[in-house]
Write a protein that holds these residues in place. Structure first.
Motif, PDB file in Angstrom:
ATOM      1  N   ALA A 205       3.543  -0.814   3.695  1.00 19.90           N
ATOM      2  CA  ALA A 205       3.278   0.426   2.964  1.00 19.90           C
ATOM      3  C   ALA A 205       4.569   1.137   2.570  1.00 19.90           C
ATOM      4  CB  ALA A 205       2.425   1.369   3.833  1.00 19.90           C
ATOM      5  N   HIS A 206       4.436   1.940   1.527  1.00 24.33           N
ATOM      6  CA  HIS A 206       5.552   2.736   1.009  1.00 24.33           C
ATOM      7  C   HIS A 206       5.192   4.213   1.159  1.00 24.33           C
ATOM      8  CE1 HIS A 206       8.932   3.961  -1.370  1.00 24.33           C
ATOM      9  NE2 HIS A 206       9.165   2.755  -1.866  1.00 24.33           N
ATOM     10  N   THR A 207       6.067   4.960   1.812  1.00 24.52           N
ATOM     11  CA  THR A 207       5.872   6.404   1.912  1.00 24.52           C
ATOM     12  C   THR A 207       6.388   7.066   0.637  1.00 24.52           C
ATOM     13  OG1 THR A 207       6.159   6.365   4.305  1.00 24.52           O
ATOM     14  CG2 THR A 207       6.430   8.474   3.226  1.00 24.52           C
TER      15      THR A 207
ATOM     16  N   ILE B 215      -4.758   2.776   6.037  1.00 27.83           N
ATOM     17  CA  ILE B 215      -3.589   1.904   6.237  1.00 27.83           C
ATOM     18  C   ILE B 215      -2.607   2.552   7.205  1.00 27.83           C
ATOM     19  CG2 ILE B 215      -1.527   0.982   5.104  1.00 27.83           C
ATOM     20  CD1 ILE B 215      -4.074  -0.701   4.732  1.00 27.83           C
TER      21      ILE B 215
ATOM     22  N   PHE C 121       0.814  -1.213   0.000  1.00 25.43           N
ATOM     23  CA  PHE C 121       0.000   0.000   0.000  1.00 25.43           C
ATOM     24  C   PHE C 121       0.847   1.261   0.000  1.00 25.43           C
ATOM     25  CE2 PHE C 121      -2.398  -3.189   2.522  1.00 25.43           C
ATOM     26  CZ  PHE C 121      -3.574  -3.242   1.794  1.00 25.43           C
ATOM     27  N   TYR C 122       0.204   2.378  -0.356  1.00 25.33           N
ATOM     28  CA  TYR C 122       0.747   3.691  -0.027  1.00 25.33           C
ATOM     29  C   TYR C 122       0.535   3.911   1.470  1.00 25.33           C
ATOM     30  CZ  TYR C 122       0.568   4.901  -5.038  1.00 25.33           C
ATOM     31  OH  TYR C 122       0.744   4.931  -6.403  1.00 25.33           O
ATOM     32  N   TYR C 123       1.475   4.602   2.093  1.00 22.66           N
ATOM     33  CA  TYR C 123       1.330   4.900   3.519  1.00 22.66           C
ATOM     34  C   TYR C 123       0.443   6.130   3.687  1.00 22.66           C
ATOM     35  CZ  TYR C 123       2.493   5.829   8.384  1.00 22.66           C
ATOM     36  OH  TYR C 123       2.423   6.052   9.747  1.00 22.66           O
TER      37      TYR C 123
ATOM     38  N   VAL D 136       6.922  -0.028   7.276  1.00 18.76           N
ATOM     39  CA  VAL D 136       6.867   1.065   6.299  1.00 18.76           C
ATOM     40  C   VAL D 136       8.237   1.265   5.655  1.00 18.76           C
ATOM     41  CG1 VAL D 136       6.372   3.509   5.928  1.00 18.76           C
ATOM     42  CG2 VAL D 136       5.045   2.230   7.630  1.00 18.76           C
TER      43      VAL D 136
END
Length: 238
Positions: free
Chosen positions: A233-235, A86, A80-82, A205
């Motif tokens: 998740a990816h910031t 989420i 996911f997007y951070y 993350v």
């Protein structure tokens, strides 16, 4: 750990309510997310950097940062997007002791692992320094790795990689500061368990990759073959 999981299953049944909106779920749902909320989750889709997993909108195969910086890991991905719900779930897992979130988030990570056709021999969570572990009471990355190990049937190793320096939190540090903050902060204490293996490193993350990089450096110095990384998740840093 098994006894603890059984206790959580009684306290927080898997198929009672959606962890996002709280609505009832009447079927056996490993994600514990209703269909409406699942549709609105910020899944990472489309083209991503072949090294760090950052979504990109160009003809290039690698993001700008990965073109300039040499990572120690071979590849990283995130589900996911951070942001949005989420981000809330991750924060509640880490800071509000909502440990039961780990199983449901790990199921999404398992799907991402399978979709990317990784071939790993062992799963290693990002370790916490003993002092930080005493403060929080548990390692959230280890909980995620534990459930991911069950879902994808890959052995879990929580002992070989340790954090030997109690570094300051990364939250307010920029890219350069994050890199310097973690230098030589991880080490492998059981080289035989790592040598020659493809290792999957698990964290919550991915921001700049400094944590994964420094874990990968320690693992490769111990003889690991390839290092793959997976996060919830990816910031996206603009």
């Amino acid at each position: 750990m098994k006894l603890f999981e059984k206790f959580l299953d009684v306290l927080y049944p898997n198929d009672i309510s959606c962890i996002i909106c709280g609505d009832d779920i009447f079927n056996d749902n490993l994600y514990c997310v209703c269909e409406k909320c699942k549709t609105n989750l910020p899944f990472i889709k489309g083209k991503v950097c072949k090294r760090c997993g950052l979504p990109i909108n160009s003809m290039a195969n690698y993001c700008d940062r990965c073109q300039r910086h040499q990572h120690s890991f071979d590849r990283a991905v995130a589900t996911f997007y951070y942001r949005d719900e989420i981000a809330r779930c991750i924060k509640e897992l880490k800071f509000e002791n909502c440990r039961y979130f780990a199983k449901h988030l790990a199921k999404f990570m398992a799907d991402t692992y399978i979709e990317n056709n990784f071939d790993c021999d062992v799963i290693v969570p990002v370790p916490m320094h003993i002092n930080r572990l005493k403060e929080r009471g548990f390692n959230h990355s280890e909980l995620l790795a534990y459930h991911l190990s069950e879902f994808v049937q890959i052995p879990l190793d929580t002992q070989s990689l340790v954090k030997c320096v109690n570094t300051k939190t990364q939250v307010k540090l920029n890219y350069e500061q994050r890199q310097k903050n973690l230098i030589n902060s991880f080490k492998v204490v059981n080289r035989k368990a790592i040598k020659g293996k493809n290792v999957l490193v698990v964290d919550d993350v991915f921001t700049t990759g400094s944590t994964m990089d420094n874990c990968a450096k320690a693992l490769k110095s111990a003889g690991a073959n390839k290092i793959f990384c997976i996060s919830i998740a990816h910031t996206v840093i603009l």
